[in-house]
Design a protein around this motif. Structure first.
Motif, mmCIF file in Angstrom:
data_model
loop_
_atom_site.group_PDB
_atom_site.id
_atom_site.type_symbol
_atom_site.label_atom_id
_atom_site.label_comp_id
_atom_site.label_asym_id
_atom_site.label_seq_id
_atom_site.Cartn_x
_atom_site.Cartn_y
_atom_site.Cartn_z
ATOM 1 N N UNK A 156 -12.574 13.252 -17.159
ATOM 2 C CA UNK A 156 -13.105 11.922 -16.891
ATOM 3 C C UNK A 156 -13.103 11.080 -18.168
ATOM 4 N N UNK A 157 -13.485 11.689 -19.292
ATOM 5 C CA UNK A 157 -13.468 10.971 -20.568
ATOM 6 C C UNK A 157 -12.051 10.585 -20.956
ATOM 7 N N UNK A 158 -11.120 11.541 -20.815
ATOM 8 C CA UNK A 158 -9.737 11.288 -21.205
ATOM 9 C C UNK A 158 -9.116 10.172 -20.372
ATOM 10 N N UNK A 159 -9.520 10.069 -19.102
ATOM 11 C CA UNK A 159 -8.945 9.065 -18.207
ATOM 12 C C UNK A 159 -9.493 7.667 -18.465
ATOM 13 N N UNK A 160 -10.653 7.576 -19.119
ATOM 14 C CA UNK A 160 -11.303 6.271 -19.268
ATOM 15 C C UNK A 160 -11.581 5.910 -20.726
ATOM 16 N N UNK A 161 -10.990 6.649 -21.666
ATOM 17 C CA UNK A 161 -11.357 6.495 -23.080
ATOM 18 C C UNK A 161 -10.486 5.565 -23.886
ATOM 19 N N UNK A 162 -9.976 4.515 -23.290
ATOM 20 C CA UNK A 162 -9.057 3.629 -24.005
ATOM 21 C C UNK A 162 -9.709 2.935 -25.209
ATOM 22 N N UNK A 163 -10.995 2.612 -25.093
ATOM 23 C CA UNK A 163 -11.653 1.936 -26.216
ATOM 24 C C UNK A 163 -11.708 2.866 -27.427
ATOM 25 N N UNK A 164 -12.011 4.144 -27.193
ATOM 26 C CA UNK A 164 -12.020 5.095 -28.300
ATOM 27 C C UNK A 164 -10.618 5.286 -28.881
ATOM 28 N N UNK A 165 -9.611 5.262 -28.028
ATOM 29 C CA UNK A 165 -8.233 5.339 -28.531
ATOM 30 C C UNK A 165 -7.922 4.120 -29.404
ATOM 31 N N UNK A 166 -8.381 2.962 -28.957
ATOM 32 C CA UNK A 166 -8.146 1.738 -29.732
ATOM 33 C C UNK A 166 -8.808 1.833 -31.108
ATOM 34 N N UNK A 167 -10.031 2.360 -31.156
ATOM 35 C CA UNK A 167 -10.723 2.542 -32.439
ATOM 36 C C UNK A 167 -9.917 3.464 -33.345
ATOM 37 N N UNK A 168 -9.403 4.550 -32.775
ATOM 38 C CA UNK A 168 -8.625 5.502 -33.566
ATOM 39 C C UNK A 168 -7.365 4.856 -34.122
ATOM 40 N N UNK A 170 -6.861 1.644 -34.686
ATOM 41 C CA UNK A 170 -7.243 0.667 -35.707
ATOM 42 C C UNK A 170 -7.495 1.358 -37.046
ATOM 43 N N UNK A 171 -8.232 2.478 -37.020
ATOM 44 C CA UNK A 171 -8.507 3.206 -38.264
ATOM 45 C C UNK A 171 -7.233 3.803 -38.842
ATOM 46 N N UNK A 172 -6.349 4.297 -37.977
ATOM 47 C CA UNK A 172 -5.100 4.885 -38.453
ATOM 48 C C UNK A 172 -4.224 3.827 -39.123
ATOM 49 N N UNK A 173 -4.189 2.645 -38.539
ATOM 50 C CA UNK A 173 -3.370 1.572 -39.124
ATOM 51 C C UNK A 173 -3.931 1.116 -40.465
ATOM 52 N N UNK A 174 -5.254 1.253 -40.642
ATOM 53 C CA UNK A 174 -5.881 0.866 -41.908
ATOM 54 C C UNK A 174 -5.859 1.990 -42.930
ATOM 55 N N UNK A 175 -5.420 3.188 -42.508
ATOM 56 C CA UNK A 175 -5.335 4.316 -43.421
ATOM 57 C C UNK A 175 -6.613 5.117 -43.581
ATOM 58 N N UNK A 176 -7.595 4.885 -42.711
ATOM 59 C CA UNK A 176 -8.867 5.591 -42.854
ATOM 60 C C UNK A 176 -8.992 6.810 -41.936
ATOM 61 N N UNK A 177 -8.009 7.044 -41.073
ATOM 62 C CA UNK A 177 -8.047 8.202 -40.184
ATOM 63 C C UNK A 177 -7.056 9.239 -40.701
ATOM 64 N N UNK A 178 -7.546 10.448 -40.958
ATOM 65 C CA UNK A 178 -6.719 11.462 -41.608
ATOM 66 C C UNK A 178 -5.683 12.078 -40.674
ATOM 67 N N UNK A 179 -5.980 12.200 -39.391
ATOM 68 C CA UNK A 179 -5.080 12.860 -38.444
ATOM 69 C C UNK A 179 -4.504 11.831 -37.467
ATOM 70 N N UNK A 180 -3.592 12.274 -36.584
ATOM 71 C CA UNK A 180 -2.999 11.380 -35.603
ATOM 72 C C UNK A 180 -4.026 10.867 -34.609
ATOM 73 N N UNK A 181 -3.922 9.614 -34.200
ATOM 74 C CA UNK A 181 -4.923 9.028 -33.299
ATOM 75 C C UNK A 181 -5.064 9.769 -31.974
ATOM 76 N N UNK A 182 -3.963 10.084 -31.310
ATOM 77 C CA UNK A 182 -4.050 10.712 -29.995
ATOM 78 C C UNK A 182 -4.672 12.101 -30.069
ATOM 79 N N UNK A 183 -4.223 12.913 -31.019
ATOM 80 C CA UNK A 183 -4.767 14.269 -31.108
ATOM 81 C C UNK A 183 -6.226 14.245 -31.540
ATOM 82 N N UNK A 184 -6.579 13.280 -32.397
ATOM 83 C CA UNK A 184 -7.975 13.191 -32.848
ATOM 84 C C UNK A 184 -8.890 12.790 -31.697
ATOM 85 N N UNK A 185 -8.481 11.793 -30.933
ATOM 86 C CA UNK A 185 -9.307 11.337 -29.821
ATOM 87 C C UNK A 185 -9.421 12.429 -28.760
#
Length: 426
Positions: A156-168, A170-185
């Motif tokens: 249920x979370x995975x199907x509706x978690x687009x906002x959290x994906x967007x946050x990931x 955004x952080x990845x594009x700014x260089x503040x997320x150490x791992x890949x966005x999809x795998x991290x989320x």
């Protein structure tokens, strides 16, 4: 009879009828929760567990996982490296807000979603499978038992978690997320879907309160300096945009989750957890906030309230036979708050005669008593009287004043010598 459990039962009875708030539904599976579910659990530093209501109902941990994963990241990388990636300042915004520094993309703190996602990525691992394995092992060690994932909540979370994906992203594009966005989320969704009970969360909170050592299993989960920093961030950021009022009114490091769980840690005293799905506008459980507020006032738990350092509460506990009658005597000193009261209650239980006899409680050296402990001791004495024991209390004004409004089932004396004379005279 256990007075701590009875105190939890009293809070449960008083707040069960509270109907404010609404169950979270932005994750569809959470909307299936029963709004009447309400459980409380408390675990002391001695490892004693107390429960009331539906404390064994399973639910997903959600954001209550955040402080524990933050502690794991601190353990892996050290505070300075983690702080370089995740800030420690209150955001003043809702849990799912885009609270990122303009230049660095660093999230405000690890208790909001953006910060929690970044923290998850900081856990050392060779890949997402190992990372989640370590996170689950850490949460299980805090709980003192193996935990698992609620797969329906995860889906249920995975199907509706687009906002959290967007946050990931955004952080990845700014260089503040150490791992890949999809795998991290995806790892973060699994982390939030770990299944717990209020009883589990109380053990987890107690482990934080105990400096990182699980008081039930005796296992050290994380180092004490990492716990200190985790509790500090919980105190200022754990209740989202309601953190300021929470710290003012309740005064305990805490963390809430949108499934209805809430933990609080009273350092060196106990950990407590409440489960009740209906939430307020800040995403905090309405009944849980009310319950912790009552308990804080009842037992003087606010971290700014300092009783001062004092010696051991129980200075004597013995049982002997006098004139063919079993007699138990317990002596206490200092201030009676929650931890001291629990020690005193267990001492009374240990020396209570096996058959109807006599018990003397010497409180003449007690300097102050909170209302909760006073009521708890009165309950113990009432229970002893109901079981055929005759009891006497030797106490000064500190205990007398807070129990004078209730019927007494025990003899009251001003000195220990008077109580012992009563025992000798039969």
């Amino acid at each position: 009879m256990d007075p701590v459990t009875e105190s939890l039962n009293e809070v449960h009875r008083r707040l069960s009828g509270l109907r404010e708030g609404r169950v979270a539904d932005y994750i569809p599976q959470l909307a299936t929760a029963d709004p009447d579910d309400f459980g409380l659990a408390l675990v002391s530093m001695a490892g004693h567990a107390y429960r009331a209501g539906k404390a064994e109902v399973p639910f997903s941990i959600q954001s209550v996982s955040k402080p524990f994963v933050y502690a794991l990241a601190l353990s892996d990388l050290g505070f300075e490296e983690v702080r370089r990636r995740v800030g420690v300042e209150p955001s003043g915004n809702p849990f799912n807000a885009i609270s990122l520094e303009p230049d660095t993309g660093r999230p405000a703190n690890p208790m909001i979603n953006a910060g929690a996602i970044a923290t998850t990525a900081l856990v050392r691992a060779d890949g997402p499978a190992e990372r989640f394995h370590r996170i689950l092992a850490c949460l299980s060690a805090f709980a003192g038992r193996p935990l698992d994932v609620d797969e329906e909540v995860y889906a249920s979370e995975a199907a509706t978690g687009d906002r959290n994906r967007a946050l990931a992203y955004l952080m990845h594009s700014a260089g503040s997320l150490r791992a890949g966005p999809e795998e991290t989320v995806d790892t973060y969704f699994r982390q939030c879907s770990v299944r717990v009970t209020a009883g589990d969360l109380a053990v987890m909170a107690a482990t934080l309160a105990n400096g990182g050592r699980n008081p039930v299993t005796g296992v050290r989960v994380v180092a004490e300096p990492d716990v200190v920093r985790t509790l500090a961030v919980m105190a200022t950021c754990g209740m989202y945009d309601g953190a300021g009022e929470w710290l003012l009114d309740v005064g305990l490091p805490a963390k809430s989750g949108v499934s209805g769980g809430l933990i609080a840690a009273s350092p060196a005293r106990f950990g407590v957890a409440v489960y009740s799905p209906p939430l307020d506008a800040s995403g905090n459980s309405v009944r849980a906030v009310a319950a912790l507020g009552e308990m804080s006032k009842r037992f003087g738990l606010h971290i700014m309230h300092g009783p001062g350092l004092h010696a051991a509460t129980v200075t004597g506990a013995q049982r002997f036979t006098y004139g063919g009658l079993e007699v138990g005597v317990v002596t206490a000193q200092g201030a009676l708050e929650f931890t001291e009261f629990e020690a005193l209650a267990h001492a009374v239980r240990e020396v209570t005669p096996s058959a109807p006899g006599r018990l003397i409680l010497d409180l003449t050296a007690v300097t102050s008593v909170m209302p909760g402990p006073a009521a708890g001791m009165a309950m113990i004495l009432d229970d002893l009287a109901a079981r055929g024991h005759r009891t006497a209390v030797a106490a000064q004004e500190a205990f007398v004043e807070v129990t004078e409004d209730r019927p007494r089932t025990w003899e009251l004396f001003r000195t220990r010598e008077e109580a012992l004379s009563w025992c000798r005279e039969g």
